[in-house]
Design a protein around this motif. Structure first.
Motif, PDB file in Angstrom:
ATOM      1  N   ASN A   1      84.046 148.091 -46.728  1.00  0.00           N
ATOM      2  CA  ASN A   1      85.339 148.539 -46.206  1.00  0.00           C
ATOM      3  C   ASN A   1      85.844 147.630 -45.089  1.00  0.00           C
ATOM      4  N   VAL A   2      84.952 147.192 -44.220  1.00  0.00           N
ATOM      5  CA  VAL A   2      85.350 146.303 -43.127  1.00  0.00           C
ATOM      6  C   VAL A   2      85.846 144.981 -43.696  1.00  0.00           C
ATOM      7  N   LEU A   3      85.175 144.461 -44.726  1.00  0.00           N
ATOM      8  CA  LEU A   3      85.612 143.206 -45.341  1.00  0.00           C
ATOM      9  C   LEU A   3      87.006 143.335 -45.954  1.00  0.00           C
ATOM     10  N   THR A   4      87.270 144.462 -46.612  1.00  0.00           N
ATOM     11  CA  THR A   4      88.602 144.647 -47.190  1.00  0.00           C
ATOM     12  C   THR A   4      89.654 144.781 -46.093  1.00  0.00           C
ATOM     13  N   LEU A   5      89.305 145.457 -44.989  1.00  0.00           N
ATOM     14  CA  LEU A   5      90.268 145.586 -43.896  1.00  0.00           C
ATOM     15  C   LEU A   5      90.542 144.235 -43.238  1.00  0.00           C
ATOM     16  N   ILE A   6      89.519 143.385 -43.130  1.00  0.00           N
ATOM     17  CA  ILE A   6      89.722 142.056 -42.559  1.00  0.00           C
ATOM     18  C   ILE A   6      90.615 141.221 -43.475  1.00  0.00           C
ATOM     19  N   GLU A   7      90.411 141.350 -44.794  1.00  0.00           N
ATOM     20  CA  GLU A   7      91.267 140.635 -45.741  1.00  0.00           C
ATOM     21  C   GLU A   7      92.714 141.098 -45.640  1.00  0.00           C
ATOM     22  N   GLU A   8      92.910 142.361 -45.302  1.00  0.00           N
ATOM     23  CA  GLU A   8      94.266 142.886 -45.133  1.00  0.00           C
ATOM     24  C   GLU A   8      94.900 142.415 -43.832  1.00  0.00           C
ATOM     25  N   GLY A   9      94.109 141.816 -42.938  1.00  0.00           N
ATOM     26  CA  GLY A   9      94.648 141.282 -41.697  1.00  0.00           C
ATOM     27  C   GLY A   9      94.432 142.164 -40.478  1.00  0.00           C
TER      28      GLY A   9
ATOM     29  N   SER B   1      92.538 143.621 -37.201  1.00  0.00           N
ATOM     30  CA  SER B   1      91.691 143.025 -36.168  1.00  0.00           C
ATOM     31  C   SER B   1      90.435 143.867 -35.988  1.00  0.00           C
ATOM     32  N   TYR B   2      89.452 143.288 -35.288  1.00  0.00           N
ATOM     33  CA  TYR B   2      88.218 144.018 -35.025  1.00  0.00           C
ATOM     34  C   TYR B   2      88.492 145.284 -34.228  1.00  0.00           C
ATOM     35  N   ARG B   3      89.439 145.199 -33.289  1.00  0.00           N
ATOM     36  CA  ARG B   3      89.764 146.360 -32.468  1.00  0.00           C
ATOM     37  C   ARG B   3      90.358 147.476 -33.337  1.00  0.00           C
TER      38      ARG B   3
ATOM     39  N   ASP C   1      84.114 150.314 -29.639  1.00  0.00           N
ATOM     40  CA  ASP C   1      84.396 148.997 -29.084  1.00  0.00           C
ATOM     41  C   ASP C   1      84.465 147.991 -30.223  1.00  0.00           C
ATOM     42  N   LYS C   2      85.251 146.944 -30.019  1.00  0.00           N
ATOM     43  CA  LYS C   2      85.387 145.931 -31.059  1.00  0.00           C
ATOM     44  C   LYS C   2      84.109 145.104 -31.205  1.00  0.00           C
TER      45      LYS C   2
ATOM     46  N   VAL D   1      81.153 146.132 -31.622  1.00  0.00           N
ATOM     47  CA  VAL D   1      80.324 146.712 -32.677  1.00  0.00           C
ATOM     48  C   VAL D   1      80.676 146.062 -34.012  1.00  0.00           C
ATOM     49  N   VAL D   2      81.961 145.907 -34.271  1.00  0.00           N
ATOM     50  CA  VAL D   2      82.401 145.280 -35.517  1.00  0.00           C
ATOM     51  C   VAL D   2      82.058 143.792 -35.500  1.00  0.00           C
ATOM     52  N   GLU D   3      82.188 143.142 -34.349  1.00  0.00           N
ATOM     53  CA  GLU D   3      81.827 141.725 -34.243  1.00  0.00           C
ATOM     54  C   GLU D   3      80.353 141.527 -34.575  1.00  0.00           C
ATOM     55  N   GLN D   4      79.486 142.355 -34.009  1.00  0.00           N
ATOM     56  CA  GLN D   4      78.049 142.238 -34.267  1.00  0.00           C
ATOM     57  C   GLN D   4      77.726 142.536 -35.730  1.00  0.00           C
ATOM     58  N   LEU D   5      78.410 143.506 -36.296  1.00  0.00           N
ATOM     59  CA  LEU D   5      78.222 143.836 -37.702  1.00  0.00           C
ATOM     60  C   LEU D   5      78.573 142.644 -38.586  1.00  0.00           C
ATOM     61  N   MET D   6      79.689 142.001 -38.288  1.00  0.00           N
ATOM     62  CA  MET D   6      80.118 140.839 -39.069  1.00  0.00           C
ATOM     63  C   MET D   6      79.200 139.643 -38.838  1.00  0.00           C
ATOM     64  N   ASN D   7      78.706 139.468 -37.600  1.00  0.00           N
ATOM     65  CA  ASN D   7      77.772 138.372 -37.338  1.00  0.00           C
ATOM     66  C   ASN D   7      76.485 138.548 -38.147  1.00  0.00           C
ATOM     67  N   ARG D   8      75.950 139.769 -38.202  1.00  0.00           N
ATOM     68  CA  ARG D   8      74.747 140.022 -39.001  1.00  0.00           C
ATOM     69  C   ARG D   8      75.017 139.778 -40.479  1.00  0.00           C
ATOM     70  N   TYR D   9      76.186 140.208 -40.952  1.00  0.00           N
ATOM     71  CA  TYR D   9      76.539 140.027 -42.361  1.00  0.00           C
ATOM     72  C   TYR D   9      76.651 138.543 -42.699  1.00  0.00           C
ATOM     73  N   ARG D  10      77.340 137.781 -41.840  1.00  0.00           N
ATOM     74  CA  ARG D  10      77.502 136.342 -42.095  1.00  0.00           C
ATOM     75  C   ARG D  10      76.165 135.611 -42.034  1.00  0.00           C
ATOM     76  N   ARG D  11      75.291 135.981 -41.088  1.00  0.00           N
ATOM     77  CA  ARG D  11      73.972 135.363 -40.986  1.00  0.00           C
ATOM     78  C   ARG D  11      73.167 135.622 -42.259  1.00  0.00           C
ATOM     79  N   LYS D  12      73.228 136.846 -42.752  1.00  0.00           N
ATOM     80  CA  LYS D  12      72.514 137.186 -43.973  1.00  0.00           C
ATOM     81  C   LYS D  12      73.061 136.386 -45.158  1.00  0.00           C
ATOM     82  N   GLN D  13      74.374 136.237 -45.226  1.00  0.00           N
ATOM     83  CA  GLN D  13      74.980 135.471 -46.313  1.00  0.00           C
ATOM     84  C   GLN D  13      74.583 134.003 -46.251  1.00  0.00           C
TER      85      GLN D  13
END
Length: 103
Positions: A16-24, A26-28, A38-39, A41-53
């Motif tokens: 869901n976060v990936l689809t929302l980011i594609e829609e434009g 922001s983390y906030r 807090d934004k 939390v989403v930044e850390q979530l995306m950092n973990r996801y990108r590291r895993k990828q």
């Protein structure tokens, strides 16, 4: 909460976060939608996801963290190795018994 449910929940949130980011969004805005506080939390979530990828692209499969399960089911390869080890052990014991003259 059981780990299986948590994993599915985490994948659901990431998708869901990936689809929302594609829609434009922001983390906030995403943190406000999911009431995460807090934004960062989403930044850390995306950092973990990108590291895993990145690790998956290189060919490294990330290891599970924490203590292994007690009721771990052996894989097919584990079973084959165990069978091979037991057959070798049986042959060794048979040859030992023959050499001592017991059988």
């Amino acid at each position: 909460m059981k780990t299986k449910g948590r994993k599915q929940f985490g994948e659901f949130i990431i998708n869901n976060v990936l689809t929302l980011i594609e829609e434009g969004k922001s983390y906030r805005e995403i943190s406000e939608i999911y009431q995460l506080g807090d934004k960062r939390v989403v930044e850390q979530l995306m950092n973990r996801y990108r590291r895993k990828q990145r690790l998956l692209e290189i060919g490294i499969t990330p290891c599970q963290k924490g203590r292994p399960r007690k009721n771990h089911l052996p894989t097919e390869q584990d079973r084959d190795m165990e069978i091979k080890r037991l057959k070798m052990e049986n042959e060794l014991l048979r040859s030992f018994l023959q050499s001592t003259g017991r059988r």
